[in-house]
Design an enzyme around this catalytic site. Sequence first.
Site, PDB file in Angstrom:
ATOM      1  N   CYS A 135       0.977  -1.149  -0.498  1.00 46.02           N
ATOM      2  CA  CYS A 135       0.019  -0.477   0.103  1.00 46.02           C
ATOM      3  C   CYS A 135       0.962   1.175   0.144  1.00 46.02           C
ATOM      4  CB  CYS A 135      -0.397   0.380   1.481  1.00 46.02           C
ATOM      5  SG  CYS A 135      -2.141   0.993   1.817  1.00 46.02           S
TER       6      CYS A 135
ATOM      7  N   CYS B 180      -0.051   4.981   7.262  1.00 46.08           N
ATOM      8  CA  CYS B 180      -0.580   5.156   8.029  1.00 46.08           C
ATOM      9  C   CYS B 180       0.526   4.430   9.051  1.00 46.08           C
ATOM     10  CB  CYS B 180      -1.951   4.138   7.927  1.00 46.08           C
ATOM     11  SG  CYS B 180      -2.830   4.190   6.489  1.00 46.08           S
TER      12      CYS B 180
ATOM     13  N   CYS C 240       0.385   0.346  10.095  1.00 45.25           N
ATOM     14  CA  CYS C 240       0.412  -0.183   9.203  1.00 45.25           C
ATOM     15  C   CYS C 240       1.181  -1.273   8.900  1.00 45.25           C
ATOM     16  CB  CYS C 240      -0.600   0.200   8.747  1.00 45.25           C
ATOM     17  SG  CYS C 240      -1.713  -1.517   6.760  1.00 45.25           S
TER      18      CYS C 240
ATOM     19  N   CYS D 167     -15.923 -10.700   5.398  1.00 41.02           N
ATOM     20  CA  CYS D 167     -15.280  -9.373   5.252  1.00 41.02           C
ATOM     21  C   CYS D 167     -14.260  -9.354   4.334  1.00 41.02           C
ATOM     22  CB  CYS D 167     -14.539  -8.379   6.988  1.00 41.02           C
ATOM     23  SG  CYS D 167     -15.329  -6.422   6.363  1.00 41.02           S
TER      24      CYS D 167
ATOM     25  N   CYS E 204     -18.555  -8.290   3.199  1.00 40.42           N
ATOM     26  CA  CYS E 204     -18.382  -6.375   3.670  1.00 40.42           C
ATOM     27  C   CYS E 204     -16.976  -6.318   3.363  1.00 40.42           C
ATOM     28  CB  CYS E 204     -17.794  -6.573   5.030  1.00 40.42           C
ATOM     29  SG  CYS E 204     -17.348  -5.367   6.346  1.00 40.42           S
TER      30      CYS E 204
ATOM     31  N   CYS F  51     -19.444   0.200   8.496  1.00 40.71           N
ATOM     32  CA  CYS F  51     -18.730  -0.407   9.503  1.00 40.71           C
ATOM     33  C   CYS F  51     -17.702   0.912   9.756  1.00 40.71           C
ATOM     34  CB  CYS F  51     -18.206  -1.461   9.059  1.00 40.71           C
ATOM     35  SG  CYS F  51     -17.721  -2.299  10.178  1.00 40.71           S
TER      36      CYS F  51
ATOM     37  N   ARG G 142     -17.674  -3.747  17.579  1.00 41.45           N
ATOM     38  CA  ARG G 142     -16.778  -4.605  17.734  1.00 41.45           C
ATOM     39  C   ARG G 142     -15.377  -5.035  18.277  1.00 41.45           C
ATOM     40  NH1 ARG G 142     -17.339  -5.841  11.448  1.00 41.45           N
ATOM     41  NH2 ARG G 142     -19.477  -7.082  12.349  1.00 41.45           N
TER      42      ARG G 142
END
Length: 331
Positions: free
Chosen positions: A57, A61, A64, A101, A133, A193, A265
């Site tokens: 990616c 972040c 991450c 998901c 999802c 979500c 969650r």
Amino acid sequence: MIKLGELRHDWTKEELLEIYNKPLLELIYEAATVHRSWHQPDEIQISTLLSVKTGGCPEDCSYCGQAARYHTNIKVQSLLPTDTVLQHAKKAKERGASRFCMAAAWREVRDNRDFDRIIDMVKGVNEMGLEVCCTLGMLTEDQAKRLQEAGLYAYNHNIDTSEEYYNSIISTRQFNSRMNTIQNVRKAGLSICSGGIIGLGETPEDRMGMLRTLANMEKHPDSVPINALARVKGTPLENLPKVDTWDMVRMVATARIAMPASMVRLSAGRIEMSEIEQAWCFMAGANSIFTGERETLLVTPNPGVTEDMEMLQNLGLRPMVSKKTAACSNN
């Protein structure tokens, strides 16, 4: 005076801090009371999460391990074949999951062959009777509509932290980009979500700023993941301390009181929590977890299906059956 169990969209940060800082057992009792007035207290929604495209990616972040710029042990994996994804979805349903998901480590969705393949995956999982999802990064309203037409039920797009602290964690996009995607998802009629992460070096005020953004949306997110930082070696935040369990309990309880109708969650960080620690979170209002085969989840593992089913049995809890699954079973 704060009225418990009321559906509100005008929370102040001070009110949320007042809740968060209450004596712990009083806070848990109040959150449990709200939880029981809005939800079946013995039901837990089981969601299985599969990384359909891992690593590489371009974002930065800080938490991450999938960011291409960090040197981690995460193996880059291109988009999985559709049949492979559908096999995982079938297995997840057999093991009690009501939601499946699919996550792709993209900055944003692009209108290309990969997105066409995601659409096929969504159609296939939807036909199994599971709630589908996706979390694919930023997307436009038209892309959200395509997903909705294919049978997508929910879209995950976390805001991560407070607007004020956001730039300390991520510099390759703005907080407003997160909010714009959530708006596009909402316009397409999809379930939202959206939650965040604690343990990023933020203050309690930042935590409540994050919850305030979520709780003051025109409609609360249907599902609110509360994540504890998973410290991935090679990322800028790898040396931060483990999140204190009682901080997680306080976050869950405050989210439950502020957003009484939402699913709360218990997400990343659960692998480091004992059964007893998770039980406190369920008592405080968490009623959804991610589970699955360890090797097929995202880059931060969660407990496996067998362990989770044993835990639910020990605690007198049972997997929630979604309305979608129930309708399919009755046909």
